[in-house]
Design an enzyme around this catalytic site. Structure first.
Site, mmCIF file in Angstrom:
data_model
loop_
_atom_site.group_PDB
_atom_site.id
_atom_site.type_symbol
_atom_site.label_atom_id
_atom_site.label_comp_id
_atom_site.label_asym_id
_atom_site.label_seq_id
_atom_site.Cartn_x
_atom_site.Cartn_y
_atom_site.Cartn_z
ATOM 1 N N LYS A 148 42.313 33.049 39.511
ATOM 2 C CA LYS A 148 43.601 33.246 40.182
ATOM 3 C C LYS A 148 43.362 33.624 41.643
ATOM 4 C CE LYS A 148 47.943 35.830 39.451
ATOM 5 N NZ LYS A 148 48.609 36.841 38.601
ATOM 6 N N SER A 197 53.134 35.667 36.630
ATOM 7 C CA SER A 197 52.723 35.133 37.912
ATOM 8 C C SER A 197 51.449 34.282 37.847
ATOM 9 C CB SER A 197 52.495 36.274 38.898
ATOM 10 O OG SER A 197 51.393 37.055 38.496
ATOM 11 N N SER A 233 52.130 39.010 33.374
ATOM 12 C CA SER A 233 51.725 37.860 34.195
ATOM 13 C C SER A 233 50.595 37.003 33.645
ATOM 14 C CB SER A 233 51.353 38.337 35.596
ATOM 15 O OG SER A 233 52.517 38.536 36.350
#
Lengths: 482, 100
Positions: free
Chosen positions: A78, A153, A177
């Site tokens: 990420k 997210s 997330s």
């Protein structure tokens, strides 16, 4: 054979038996990344670095030298996690050109285990969002149906793993997330216990809640990843030195006498009927195989979302104060003095959702409201934590939905921030209590959208999650074959 | 009843070092009202017996040796600076000539 579609543990065997080299695999991976570019799952790729690492691993293997347990396996990170030699943008205009100057401990552990990092995943800006629509680099699409959001997210991480761009991806989870996007994309997402994985090198959102974890396509893969990631780091004083068990020992166990806690609050009328049906069906399977259910009451479940938005926004407002246009990141071109430089740089650099959270955070921290909101929320957090502690005196594991509904369409909730926040209602209480939890697929709705089931365990007992999860996975797989 | 007014939002924006148009500020008042009404739920939870400064996580406190360790080099520290000079971060003048 389509090597890219194998699970991590399966490709590991293929690499070990030298059926395929890491270089070949990495090349296939980049081909796949190009073919699935329209998903917008990645912000950047690191092809040169990846091929270099792959060749190095292949060379070691050909000489029969010792290699790590992730040797040669392509993995995605990420974009709020630092890797020296890459950009780390947090999907924000503010950090559009930010070059990492060091590597996060979690990534270093993967690299030390031989993993090949292939790219950095798209995400909601500064990890604030539940749909991956707040990214400065554009929305990410759900590979199951590209009209739908992948969740957020860590939407890019989930979309990338579900579309076979890599065998696992790291995400971060502050209020759901990792688990919510895993649920929306039909993959496995683990949020380990708070403190289980080092956050050194991970850009902070809400420091008392943030945790790093893997997104994978199977439960066993998740166990392998946690085995590498877990552990104390002297650069992160919140990381725990609690003993790390052999997580793989929990795979392929039976569930006899396992006590499953079912809280009535998890099965309220807001729950989509198809989600309810799939979760109930899975619980039935476990019961048929010797598990027992225990009815639980978690009355503070409802206010958990409020507690979350107060605490996480307050911490975000403080954490994001460092973005001032002086030390790093974007500086406004025109300004009158130093204070104006702060104002202009921040106003131009942050997106709407980030500004909203900074404002809310500073509101609940401001004098006159501090006691009513922030301190009260910290107290309610303790009540919630105690309710979970008490629940685990009666059961080994909790089962609930990951989200009340499957994925929604892109744009559907982007103008209603409260509706968006409500998406996280089943995941945030877990972060508030610091517990480990995993989302795994347990079926699809009539439109073919994946449904996620959440397994929640006591602190540092990820093993019981792997044990139950791998059993469910096998049982549901068996049903498909019939 | 509105929980927040436009003046308060303006003050918050200033504290947050963020600029908004009047229209954006009006939107915030509206949004904040809804959000604050929602989070009000926590006031109903009885917390009379909760001690605020008691640890939530049962971790053992651990001290480290106070030893010199390698840290980031000057080059790396200024690598991402919008403006730097001789290894230092550049900012506009903050003290006026003849100021204190």
């Amino acid at each position: 054979m389509d090597y890219l579609k194998l699970n991590l543990w399966e490709i590991k065997e293929k690499l070990e038996s030298k059926e395929i080299t890491s270089e070949e695999l990495v090349k296939l991976c980049f081909q796949r990344i190009k073919e699935t570019k329209e998903l917008n799952a990645l912000i950047s790729t690191c092809e040169e670095m990846a091929l270099k690492q792959a060749k190095l691993i292949d060379e070691k293997r050909s000489k029969n030298e010792k290699v790590g347990i992730l040797a040669g396996i392509p993995i995605i990170i990420k974009d709020n996690i630092n890797i020296e030699g890459t950009k780390t943008t947090c999907a924000s205009k503010f950090l559009e050109n930010y070059q990492s100057i060091y590597t996060a401990t979690c990534v270093q552990k993967l690299i030390d285990a031989g993993a090949v990092i292939v790219g950095k995943a798209n995400m909601d800006e500064f990890a604030m969002g539940s749909s991956n629509e707040t990214s400065y680099f554009g929305v990410v699409h759900n590979p199951v149906d590209t009209d739908y959001v992948p969740g957020g997210s860590s939407g890019g991480s989930a979309s990338a793993v579900a579309s076979y761009q890599g065998f696992s991806a790291l995400g971060t989870d502050t209020g759901g997330s990792i688990r919510e996007p895993a649920s929306f994309c039909g993959v496995v997402g683990l949020k380990p216990t708070y403190g289980r994985v080092s956050r050194y090198g991970v850009v902070a959102f809400a420091s008392s809640l943030d945790q790093v974890g893997p997104i994978t396509r199977s439960v066993k893969d998740s166990a392998i990843m946690l085995q590498v990631l877990a552990g104390r780091d002297e650069n992160d004083m919140t990381s725990s030195n609690t003993e790390i068990p052999n997580y793989l020992k929990a795979i392929d166990f039976d569930v006899k006498n396992l006590k499953i806690g079912i809280a009535k609050q998890f099965f309220n009328d807001q729950l989509n009927s198809e989600v309810k049906e799939k979760i109930s069906h899975t619980i039935d399977i476990l019961v048929k195989n010797g598990a027992q259910t225990v009815d639980l009451d978690l009355p503070s479940f409802a206010p958990a979302l409020s507690v979350y938005y107060i605490i996480s926004s307050a911490e975000a407002a403080s954490n994001l104060a460092r973005f001032d246009g002086v030390k790093y990141g974007r500086r406004a071109e025109k300004f009158s003095d130093i204070v104006d430089l702060y104002f202009k740089s921040r106003t131009q650099g942050f997106g709407k959702e980030v500004k909203r959270r900074i404002m809310l955070g500073n509101y609940v921290l401001s004098s006159g409201y501090f006691d009513a909101y922030y301190n009260k929320a910290k107290k309610v957090q303790k009540v919630i934590k105690k309710e979970f502690d008490d629940a685990f005196k009666k059961c080994d594991i909790l089962i609930c939905p990951t989200t009340a509904n499957p994925a929604f369409k892109i744009g559907e909730k982007s103008n209603d921030h409260l509706a968006m926040y409500l998406t996280d209602i089943f995941t945030v209480p877990i972060n508030i209590a610091g517990l480990p939890a995993m989302s795994m697929p347990c079926g699809k709705n009539k439109d073919g959208l994946p449904i996620g089931l959440q397994l929640v365990a006591p602190m540092f007992n990820e093993s019981v999650i792997f044990k139950t999860g791998s059993f469910i996975e096998k049982a549901l797989e068996g049903e498909k074959d019939v | 009843m509105a929980k927040i007014n436009i003046e308060e939002t303006k003050k918050l924006a200033k504290l947050s070092r963020l600029e908004f148009t009047d229209e954006e500020l009006a939107d915030f008042v509206n949004e904040f009202d809804k959000t604050l009404e929602y989070v009000e739920k926590i006031s109903k939870v009885n917390t009379d017996d909760v001690k605020l400064f008691e640890k939530t996580i049962s971790a053992k406190n651990e001290l480290r040796e106070d030893a010199v360790r390698e840290s980031l080099t000057q080059d790396k520290v200024v690598l991402n600076a919008p403006e730097s000079e001789d290894g230092a971060l550049s900012v506009p003048t903050t003290v006026e000539e003849g100021g204190q």
